[in-house]
Design a protein around this motif. Structure first.
Motif, PDB file in Angstrom:
ATOM      1  N   GLN A 239       0.837  -1.190   0.000  1.00  0.00           N
ATOM      2  CA  GLN A 239       0.000   0.000   0.000  1.00  0.00           C
ATOM      3  C   GLN A 239       0.880   1.252   0.000  1.00  0.00           C
ATOM      4  N   GLY A 240       0.261   2.364  -0.424  1.00  0.00           N
ATOM      5  CA  GLY A 240       0.969   3.643  -0.391  1.00  0.00           C
ATOM      6  C   GLY A 240       1.935   3.858  -1.544  1.00  0.00           C
ATOM      7  N   TRP A 241       1.713   3.162  -2.657  1.00  0.00           N
ATOM      8  CA  TRP A 241       2.614   3.329  -3.802  1.00  0.00           C
ATOM      9  C   TRP A 241       1.855   3.981  -4.951  1.00  0.00           C
ATOM     10  N   ASN A 242       2.584   4.666  -5.809  1.00  0.00           N
ATOM     11  CA  ASN A 242       2.005   5.350  -6.954  1.00  0.00           C
ATOM     12  C   ASN A 242       2.191   4.517  -8.217  1.00  0.00           C
ATOM     13  N   LYS A 243       1.174   4.566  -9.058  1.00  0.00           N
ATOM     14  CA  LYS A 243       1.271   3.819 -10.307  1.00  0.00           C
ATOM     15  C   LYS A 243       2.207   4.492 -11.298  1.00  0.00           C
ATOM     16  N   ARG A 244       2.452   5.772 -11.130  1.00  0.00           N
ATOM     17  CA  ARG A 244       3.322   6.489 -12.049  1.00  0.00           C
ATOM     18  C   ARG A 244       4.241   7.405 -11.263  1.00  0.00           C
ATOM     19  N   VAL A 245       5.509   7.367 -11.642  1.00  0.00           N
ATOM     20  CA  VAL A 245       6.521   8.242 -11.044  1.00  0.00           C
ATOM     21  C   VAL A 245       7.189   9.007 -12.183  1.00  0.00           C
ATOM     22  N   ASP A 246       7.129  10.324 -12.118  1.00  0.00           N
ATOM     23  CA  ASP A 246       7.773  11.153 -13.142  1.00  0.00           C
ATOM     24  C   ASP A 246       9.234  11.385 -12.779  1.00  0.00           C
ATOM     25  N   TYR A 247      10.100  11.222 -13.775  1.00  0.00           N
ATOM     26  CA  TYR A 247      11.536  11.408 -13.564  1.00  0.00           C
ATOM     27  C   TYR A 247      12.026  12.518 -14.474  1.00  0.00           C
ATOM     28  N   GLU A 248      12.597  13.542 -13.894  1.00  0.00           N
ATOM     29  CA  GLU A 248      13.145  14.653 -14.661  1.00  0.00           C
ATOM     30  C   GLU A 248      14.630  14.412 -14.900  1.00  0.00           C
ATOM     31  N   PRO A 249      15.076  14.472 -16.150  1.00  0.00           N
ATOM     32  CA  PRO A 249      16.496  14.206 -16.442  1.00  0.00           C
ATOM     33  C   PRO A 249      17.422  15.142 -15.671  1.00  0.00           C
ATOM     34  N   GLY A 250      18.528  14.564 -15.234  1.00  0.00           N
ATOM     35  CA  GLY A 250      19.526  15.352 -14.537  1.00  0.00           C
ATOM     36  C   GLY A 250      19.312  15.474 -13.044  1.00  0.00           C
ATOM     37  N   THR A 251      18.301  14.771 -12.491  1.00  0.00           N
ATOM     38  CA  THR A 251      18.009  14.881 -11.055  1.00  0.00           C
ATOM     39  C   THR A 251      18.639  13.762 -10.243  1.00  0.00           C
ATOM     40  N   GLY A 252      19.449  12.925 -10.891  1.00  0.00           N
ATOM     41  CA  GLY A 252      20.137  11.871 -10.147  1.00  0.00           C
ATOM     42  C   GLY A 252      19.206  10.736  -9.783  1.00  0.00           C
ATOM     43  N   ILE A 568      17.567   5.601 -11.348  1.00  0.00           N
ATOM     44  CA  ILE A 568      18.622   6.556 -11.700  1.00  0.00           C
ATOM     45  C   ILE A 568      18.922   6.452 -13.187  1.00  0.00           C
ATOM     46  N   ASN A 569      19.154   7.601 -13.810  1.00  0.00           N
ATOM     47  CA  ASN A 569      19.532   7.658 -15.217  1.00  0.00           C
ATOM     48  C   ASN A 569      20.636   8.705 -15.337  1.00  0.00           C
ATOM     49  N   SER A 570      21.835   8.242 -15.657  1.00  0.00           N
ATOM     50  CA  SER A 570      22.998   9.130 -15.685  1.00  0.00           C
ATOM     51  C   SER A 570      23.211   9.802 -17.035  1.00  0.00           C
ATOM     52  N   ARG A 571      22.349   9.545 -18.003  1.00  0.00           N
ATOM     53  CA  ARG A 571      22.488  10.219 -19.289  1.00  0.00           C
ATOM     54  C   ARG A 571      22.074  11.680 -19.158  1.00  0.00           C
ATOM     55  N   GLN A 572      22.807  12.538 -19.856  1.00  0.00           N
ATOM     56  CA  GLN A 572      22.471  13.952 -19.825  1.00  0.00           C
ATOM     57  C   GLN A 572      21.200  14.236 -20.627  1.00  0.00           C
ATOM     58  N   PHE A 573      21.025  13.490 -21.714  1.00  0.00           N
ATOM     59  CA  PHE A 573      19.828  13.644 -22.530  1.00  0.00           C
ATOM     60  C   PHE A 573      19.210  12.251 -22.716  1.00  0.00           C
TER      61      PHE A 573
END
Length: 927
Positions: A239-252, A568-573
């Motif tokens: 319980q308490g989880w989201n079906k979608r998580v938005d990830y903004e590039p460059g935020t580690g 985590i996504n370490s790509r700049q783009f």
């Protein structure tokens, strides 16, 4: 067919002929459907209710095949729907879900549909398709989720004897997608006999004054109802989880489930095991990797040079891959798809000829189980006899989900029974996912790396070497060439799957460090704050960090560990889009293997589009240089003033105003193109010295159409290299101008710079020109004197001889005297002209009507006959000396012509002197 019947009485013959008639169906018309459809589907159901109903009509009806509808086809990216024909004659169809639809994941779908008739016959040939229709489908919600509170435990403190309007506020939420089922409509206190009440907004208040002496604390249970009146029922699960998580590039690293906890409904547990899997099979080669070319990545990772790319992008010099199927829309190297019918012969000049006891074969491969019970060999790479015989010298193939590498040595190398076939049996070979395979050959040992992990062969078979024969070999990709033992040479043992980056590097093997770098994934799962995890927690990742397993005995420790799981996504783009996350959980109770069934969790990480960089090239647009500079050994540097910058648009969250931020990132190529005619190697060149690339991850290729600098490196290094680009022209007299265009790229052309155009021109030596000076007009007493014209060239290193120095000094002295005399005559002329104006004797028409005389005046040539006789004689002597100097530098014809012109001018001056005025010819004035 003809039958002959004879009539006896008439004694004559009757011939009856029956000719067979074949009716050919002609498919004249295309099917017709509506222009648009709207549909509704309830989530977790498969039938779509369309308005209007799906019916295709064909004007060829009722002709069989041509008037019948055979298929509906759906076009749309990731649209989980299919259209089925219910009745071929009436054209009725239905749209249904090909996989479960979930309103919480996507509420609406839009795709394209087309109808196909059955063609002109049973074979389906000459079928026709309708126009494209748009289908909009809305997903209806089902009240499948119960409300969940934001916090597991709420705490508050109050002062006794006081009535509160609100002691604290609880908040619940619902994962359903519709407003009816996702909104919380009511709260209720479950614990009976407590002096508290709760309103529909979740505010808890006391209904009577509380006393510390009577009771020091209260523990109450609260439940929530959504607007579908569904209240929480204790079900084991996360319980308490989201079906979608938005990830903004460059935020580690970003936590995926910061408030997630496991509900066990009070049952005692002895252990919990959770497996989190990040599914990225739909992206490139299985995950978000740096989308540079394979060659650039090899240099970036420090791989040894000299590898041969057997599957390059099609081009003028790499045309053997032009007929192969490719997966379009990829950012990285081309992905070639083999369906069992395509193969390519590698040209002989490309094939590495020096395979010794050490070499490396590497490729990306995506392969599934082979069709049929008796699977045939599927060849990735094969080197076989081109004609006469059918010997395989070396090959790499898949057989029954086993990878086999064949290496047959020649008798000239080995003359004994030695290892020849190396077999590996791995799950990765047939799992329909991308993997990176590297085979290091150190004969007789052969080692396989799959995604950086070492695997030794489970089976090695020996064979005799191949007898020496003067037969050419053929290297093929996607099949094996059978040139002998058959009537017609052909391909055989076709491959089914996808390949990319297939290379051979002779003479050296690849290190494990380089192999790991080449296949490294730039995105994956991570755990934040490892030090905060409990000691009883165990976890481990797979090599790609796409799977994480967490184990523990205590539920609270497991809950804490799961809240630390991050993406985590370490790509700049990075590549934008969805990444699916799947969590499976098993729970053990005391004395039982499994006691609770925990439903799986399916969530998504939405990687948002990155801020696109704007790469800007700034420099000169025109370069003018003397011919001597272009002829020099170094030539000229066209882009010496080049500056490369990159900016992105960034939004300021505080001021809410967009801003521009300069970013530093890598480039992967810069092309300098020749605009217009190609370079002529006989007289010009565009080149860069090897020293300009030292210490950088850069290479360069050169041709008559331009030069390309490539390799993954910083903008600073590209800028330094381009500034050292040189253009030479050892015959600049034939050059009017030469134009170049510079453009740079990041991520294989995903982001490109502006085009910087530059024109190179030659500064040619100008001819001597005498300028008219209107300020020093000498009317009556003009005698043209020719002075040597001194031209200062840019070749300053050339020194004048001593004799020329003496002549220059004498000329300067003469010019000083002439200037003094000229200034005096200007003043005298001005006064004389003033007197004539006052007396009114000047006729303005006469000045311009008499055009017989053309006079070119230089103040340094102005002489006056009214000067004292001694000054005049001295001046004439100087003029004679200067004439002699000038004649010495001219031909005799030029000298004679000069004297004749001088005599004629003197006679005309005397004639006009009698009129007392000077006539100007404007046609001789040069501005």
């Amino acid at each position: 067919m003809c039958n002959v019947k004879r009539k006896i009485r008439q004694k004559s013959s009757l011939i009856q002929c029956f000719l067979p008639v074949f009716l050919f169906t002609v498919n004249k018309h295309k099917p017709w459907i509506e222009a648009s459809y709207h549909g509704v589907i309830t989530e977790n159901m498969d039938t779509v209710l369309l308005d209007p109903p799906l019916v295709a009509l064909d004007k060829d009806a009722p002709v069989p095949y041509a008037g019948e509808i055979c298929a509906f086809k759906v076009y749309g990216q990731d649209a989980p729907f299919e259209a089925v024909v219910l009745n071929r004659t009436s054209g009725e169809g239905v749209v249904r879900a090909s996989s479960p639809v979930d309103c919480e994941s996507q509420k609406e779908y839009t795709f394209i549909i087309q109808a196909y008739d059955c063609g002109a016959g049973a074979s389906g040939a000459d079928w026709k398709k309708s126009h494209k229709a748009v289908v909009h489908i809305q997903v209806d919600d089902v009240n499948e989720f119960s409300p969940v509170f934001r916090e597991l435990l709420y705490k508050a403190s109050v002062t006794e004897g006081k009535i509160y309007d609100s002691i604290l506020q609880v908040e619940a939420w619902d994962q359903d997608c519709s407003p009816q089922y996702s909104q919380i409509c009511n709260y209720e206190i479950v614990t009976a006999g407590t002096p508290f009440a709760i309103d529909r907004n979740g505010n808890i208040r006391n209904t009577e004054r509380l006393s510390y002496d009577k009771q020091q604390s209260y523990k109450i249970m609260v439940t929530a109802f959504d607007c579908g009146q569904k209240k929480p029922v204790c079900k084991p699960g996360w319980q308490g989880w989201n079906k979608r998580v938005d990830y903004e590039p460059g935020t580690g690293s970003k936590q995926l489930f910061p408030k997630m906890h496991l509900e066990t409904c009070g049952g005692p547990l002895s252990g919990v095991k959770a497996m989190v899997e990040l599914q990225t099979n739909h992206i490139g080669k299985g995950c978000d990797r740096e989308t540079y070319s394979e060659k650039s990545l090899q240099k970036l990772c420090g791989a040894a040079s000299g590898s041969t790319d057997l599957l390059p992008a099609p081009g003028p010099s790499t045309n053997w891959t032009a007929s192969l199927l490719t997966d379009s829309g990829r950012e990285s190297d081309l992905i070639y798809r083999f369906d069992g019918h395509q193969a390519a012969n590698v040209p002989d000049h490309v094939v590495p000829q020096n395979l010794t006891d050490q070499f490396t074969v590497a490729t990306w491969m995506k392969h599934g189980p082979s069709p049929g019970l008796r699977a045939e060999k599927e060849t990735l790479l094969c080197n076989s006899d081109k004609t006469e015989m059918n010997r395989h010298h070396y090959s790499l193939y898949v057989h029954n989900c086993r990878l086999v590498f064949l290496l047959r040595r020649d008798f000239t190398q080995i003359d004994t029974f030695r290892p020849a076939e190396f077999h590996w049996k791995l799950e990765q070979i047939c799992d329909k996912e991308w993997h990176y395979y590297v085979i290091n050959v150190e004969f007789p040992a052969v080692t396989l790396f799959v995604d950086g992990v070492t695997y030794e062969p489970y089976l090695v078979t020996d064979d005799w070497p191949i007898h020496t024969a003067k037969i050419d070999t053929q290297l093929t990709v996607g099949a094996c060439w059978q040139g002998g033992e058959v009537t017609t040479p052909r391909f055989t043992q076709y491959f089914h799957g996808s390949l990319s980056g297939l290379t051979i590097r002779p003479g050296r093997i690849e290190t494990q460090k380089v192999i790991s770098c080449l296949q490294a994934c730039k995105e994956g799962l991570d755990i934040n704050s490892l030090e905060s995890l409990a000691k009883d927690i165990k976890f481990h990742f797979n090599p790609a960090q796409s799977v994480l397993v967490v184990e523990g005995e205590d539920v609270d420790s497991i809950n804490t560990a799961m809240t630390k799981v991050s993406y985590i996504n370490s790509r700049q783009f990075p590549t934008p889009g969805l990444r699916r996350v799947h969590i499976t959980t098993s729970v053990q109770c005391f004395g039982d293997d499994t006691c609770l069934s925990i439903p799986d969790i399916k969530s998504v990480v939405m990687v948002l589009p990155p801020s696109e960089p704007r790469i800007t090239l700034v420099g000169s647009n025109r370069l003018v240089r003397p011919a001597g500079d272009l002829r020099g050994p170094l030539g000229v540097a066209p882009f010496k003033e080049l500056h490369i910058t990159s900016t992105v648009m960034k939004g300021d969250s505080f001021a809410r105003r967009p801003g521009v931020t300069e970013v530093m990132h890598n480039l992967d190529y810069c092309d300098v193109l020749v605009i217009g005619e190609e370079l002529n190697p006989e007289r010009e060149s565009l080149e860069i010295h090897h020293s300009a690339l030292l210490g950088k991850h850069l290479d360069a290729t050169n041709s008559t159409s331009g030069i390309s600098i490539y390799g993954v490196d910083s903008m600073v290094h590209y800028e330094q290299a381009l500034r050292q680009l040189r253009y030479r022209n050892w015959r600049p007299a034939t050059l009017s101008n030469r134009r170049f265009r510079l453009i740079c790229s990041e991520l294989n052309g995903r982001y490109t710079s502006n085009e910087l155009n530059l024109e190179v021109s030659v500064l040619h030596r100008s001819a001597p020109v005498e300028h008219v000076n209107h300020m020093a007009a000498q009317p009556q007493y003009l005698r043209p004197v020719h002075h040597p014209l001194m031209i200062h060239t840019l070749n300053s290193h050339m020194s004048a001889p001593p004799a020329a120095t003496v002549v220059i000094v004498v000329c300067i002295a003469a010019l000083v005297v002439i200037v003094v005399i000229g200034v005096y005559r200007i003043h005298a002329t001005h006064q004389e002209g003033s007197r004539e104006d006052e007396e009114g004797i000047k006729d303005p028409e006469e000045d311009w009507n008499n055009s017989a005389l053309t006079i070119t005046i230089n103040p340094m040539e102005a002489l006056d006959e009214e000067v004292k006789e001694d000054e005049h004689e001295a001046e004439e002597e100087e003029e004679e000396e200067e004439e002699e100097e000038r004649v010495g530098g001219m031909t005799s014809a030029e000298s004679d012509n000069s004297d004749e012109d001088e005599v004629e001018e003197k006679e005309e001056v005397k004639k006009r002197k009698q009129k007392g005025k000077l006539v100007w010819d404007s046609s001789s004035i040069t501005y």
